[in-house]
Each structure stands twice: as structure tokens, then as C-alpha cells.
Design a protein around this motif. Structure first.
Motif, short mmCIF file in Angstrom:
data_model
loop_
_atom_site.label_atom_id
_atom_site.label_comp_id
_atom_site.label_asym_id
_atom_site.label_seq_id
_atom_site.Cartn_x
_atom_site.Cartn_y
_atom_site.Cartn_z
N SER A 142 0.81 -1.21 0.00
CA SER A 142 0.00 0.00 0.00
C SER A 142 0.85 1.26 0.00
O SER A 142 1.95 1.28 0.55
N ASN A 223 -10.32 4.93 -0.02
CA ASN A 223 -9.21 4.15 -0.59
C ASN A 223 -9.12 4.43 -2.09
O ASN A 223 -10.13 4.55 -2.76
N ASP A 298 -5.46 -2.22 1.44
CA ASP A 298 -4.45 -1.24 1.05
C ASP A 298 -5.12 0.11 0.81
O ASP A 298 -6.19 0.18 0.21
#
Ligand SMILES: NC(=O)c1ccc[n+]([C@@H]2O[C@H](COP(=O)([O-])OP(=O)(O)OC[C@H]3O[C@@H](n4cnc5c(N)ncnc54)[C@H](O)[C@@H]3O)[C@@H](O)[C@H]2O)c1
Length: 365
Positions: A142, A223, A298
Motif C-alpha cells: 500500500s 481508498n 491497502d
């Protein structure tokens, strides 16, 4: 040393594994249309994610053959190599869903690691021109808000899915170093386009919006993914087969970073326009739920794809919104396809991840 089985691009005999899935089926159609002398054998186990309907338009093409089978079956693969004299293997076959890998990792170990190893073992027995391992940006782990991953970034996978993909990449590398198997690794970012199984973000949101169901968003929806149109990926893989350097890794990024919530809002806007539905009503279906991936989710992916651009001349197309609109229209037109691929097994899985037990954080309002 054996001579590599390299023919001119027009005469390639390809073994495509996992060709009944999302990217594989798009790739097979792309290659058969683009290259009139390429022949393709599609080896696919037909798991829940594999669907021969995706390949209907090529099923009678004399240059296309489907074989149902598992990439962990060395005898079968060996027999196929003998019969068809492949000069390129493109290994798409994989268990691909992060959430499923967190529920049960063993099928991921089996297919993604043992399956890749089995294909490499078969390649050792035969003289192959290229072995293209289809990998993912998720092997890098990530990112925070800044920076991107190059091919030299360390591997830091965070989910069982990405860990098995990273393992497969390393095994490929060792077969290149140890046995001179002509591998090339292609790591792409998140693909979107037609025929994606509706457990992945974009088709899942379209399906639920059409059915008036909750649009479940993990955490705060912030995200970030780097979106790549599937046909751009097919074009990149085709170029990698023909022009990529053996032993190398190529990042294939969309250069298009969007947060999940941005993508979901866009989907709601398009469905509202296309289906004449109330936009606010659609958006009220958005429900923020406790992230089932935890630390394995992530935060951000972003790929630096300058290597493939400089060496091979590939770049992604730039019109994300019109490509996504086109993709949404495809799902709206193919609602029967969605219904057919999401029968029994899908419902069970859906209940496990999003069913009554999920923890709602808040509604969209
Ligand atoms: N979808 C993405 O956004 C994305 C991004 C980066 C990389 N990738 C990689 O691209 C490849 C294809 O992804 P996808 O999204 O098309 O996957 P998918 O889940 O849609 O399809 C996977 C296919 O593999 C087949 N398969 C599974 N196990 C098998 C086995 N043991 N033997 C033979 N066939 C088997 C399935 O039946 C299915 O047809 C995968 O290797 C994945 O890791 C995908």
C-alpha cells in the motif's frame, strides 16, 4: 541449451490459462481479432469466476480451442504442450478476490502458487518462446497519499491474495535465473470493463443499484485505486509478448487514480441518466460498512509505467469517464448475463461478506 520456440508474431500458438474469466476472455477476443494467424488454447477450470458465455463470439473460431482443466494438473498441461507446440504461455488463471482470500486462503495457495509452478515445470520440458505471468500492483502493498510503485519497489503484499501473487512472481524469477525459462512479468493496476464478475467494485455497485440494494462501501470509501481499461491492458500484454525483454517486469498502470466513493458516485450519476432514476434516491443506497479487510485493505495503489512506455511504446487511453460510462452501459444492456453468473454460490458468498452480520458505520446521509 534448447532453442527457444520463437516464431513471427503472426504465427503464435498461445496457451492462455484462465481465459474464461474477466481479463482473459477480453484478451482472447482481442488477440483473435487483431492477429489473423494467432491460434489460442484456453485452459480454464471454470470456477465460479469462469464463464464460457464470455467467449460466445469466438467459440466456433477454428483458431480457438477450449480445454476445461486445472493449471495444477501437470499431466494434462504436458499433453497439451506436446499436441499444440505452444510458443507462448500467458498465465491469467488465478483466484483473484481479496475478500475471498481472507475467508479461505488455501484455493489461492493452490492455484496462484502451485498452479504457476506447475506451468513453469511444464515449460521446462518444452521449448517455449515466452512465459507471461499476469501479476498485479497489489504485490507492492500500500501507498500513502504520495509516490508510486516502480518495478524496483519492494514486494510487501498485505492479503493472502497478493501474497500468493507475489510468491508466484518470485517463483517465475527463480525459473528464469535457474532454468532459463523465458519469463516476463506484467503487473497491472485495477481493471474495469465488460464481463467482470460482479463481486468486484464496479459491477457489484451497478448490480446493486439496479436492484435497489445497499451499495456497501468499505470504511470511509476514500481508498484509492488506479483504474485501467481492460482493453488497454490487453493491448499492453500483446505488446509485452512481442516486444518485452525476457526476465523483465513491466508495470501496466491506468494513470487514473480515483477513490472508491468517487467511482460509486459516478456510477449512480450514469445509472440515473441512463435509466431515468432519481439520483438522490440511488445515492441514498450508499452504506458505509466496517471494513472486512482490516489492515489488509491497502489505502492506495499507483503505478509508475514509464518503463513500458519508453521500451515498448505503450500508454493507457486517457478518457476514464467515457470508458466507464461505456462499461456501465454494457452492464445495463447485459443484465441477464449478471443474473446468470450470480446464481447459488454467489449468493452464499455475498451473505458472508455483506449479509445481515455486517457492521454498518453510517448511511450516505
Ligand atoms: N481484475 C483486475 O483488476 C486485475 C488486476 C491486476 C491483475 N489481475 C490478474 O489478472 C488475472 C486475471 O484476473 P481476472 O480479474 O480476469 O480474474 P477472474 O477471477 O475474472 O478469472 C480467473 C479465471 O481463472 C480461472 N481459474 C481459477 N483457478 C484455476 C485453475 N486452478 N486452473 C485453471 N483455471 C483457473 C477461473 O475459472 C476464471 O476463468 C489474475 O491473475 C489476476 O491476479 C487482475
Amino acid at each position: 541449451m534448447k532453442k527457444r520456440n520463437e516464431r513471427t508474431p503472426e504465427q503464435l500458438s498461445l496457451l492462455v490459462t484462465g481465459g474464461a474469466g474477466f481479463i482473459g476472455s477480453n484478451f482472447i477476443k482481442y488477440m483473435l481479432e487483431k492477429h489473423t494467424k494467432v491460434s489460442i488454447t484456453n485452459l480454464d477450470k471454470l470456477t465460479y469466476a469462469g464463464n464460457l458465455e464470455n467467449l460466445k463470439e469466438v467459440e466456433n473460431n477454428p483458431r480457438y480451442t477450449f480445454v476445461r482443466g486445472d493449471i495444477t494438473n501437470l499431466k494434462l498441461i504436458d499433453r497439451l504442450f506436446r499436441r499444440r507446440n505452444f510458443n507462448v504461455v500467458i498465465n491469467f488463471a488465478a483466484e483473484t478476490h481479496v475478500d475471498r482470500s481472507l475467508l479461505k486462503s488455501s484455493p489461492f495457495i493452490q492455484t496462484n502458487i502451485i498452479g504457476t509452478l506447475t506451468l513453469l515445470e511444464a515449460a521446462r520440458q518444452h521449448n517455449l518462446g515466452r512465459f507471461i505471468q499476469i501479476s498485479t500492483d497489489e504485490v507492492y502493498g500500500s501507498l500513502n497519499k504520495e509516490g508510486n510503485f516502480s518495478e524496483k519497489s519492494p514486494l510487501k503484499p498485505n492479503s493472502p491474495y497478493s501474497a500468493t501473487k507475489a510468491s508466484a512472481d518470485l517463483i517465475c524469477r527463480s525459473y528464469w535465473k535457474g532454468y532459463n525459462i523465458p519469463i516476463i512479468i506484467a503487473r497491472s493496476s485495477n481493471n474495469y470493463g465488460p464481463y467482470q464478475f460482479p463481486e468486484k467494485l464496479i459491477p457489484l455497485m451497478i448490480k446493486n443499484a439496479l436492484e435497489g440494494k445497499e451499495l456497501p462501501v468499505y470504511g470511509d470509501g476514500l481508498n484509492i485505486r488506479d483504474w485501467l481499461y481492460v482493453k488497454d491492458n490487453c493491448r499492453a500484454i500483446d505488446l509485452v509478448i512481442r516486444k518485452g525483454r525476457i526476465g523483465e517486469i513491466y508495470n501496466i498502470g491506468g494513470n487514473c487514480e480515483k477513490s472508491n466513493i468517487e467511482v460509486i458516485n459516478f456510477i449512480c450519476n450514469v445509472i440515473s441518466e441512463e435509466k431515468n432514476r432519481d439520483k438522490e434516491e440511488l445515492k441514498s443506497l450508499i452504506t458505509f460498512i466496517k471494513d472486512p479487510r482490516g489492515k489488509a485493505h491497502d489505502f492506495r495503489y499507483a503505478l509508475n509505467s514509464s518503463k513500458i512506455k519508453e521500451e515498448i511504446g505503450w500508454e493507457p487511453t486517457t478518457d476514464f469517464e467515457s470508458r466507464l460510462r461505456e462499461t456501465i452501459r454494457w452492464y445495463l444492456k447485459n443484465i441477464e448475463w449478471i443474473k446468470r453468473v450470480t446464481t447459488g454460490e454467489y449468493r452464499e458468498y455475498y451473505e458472508k461478506i455483506y449479509g445481515k452480520n455486517h457492521q454498518k458505520i453510517r448511511d450516505s446521509k
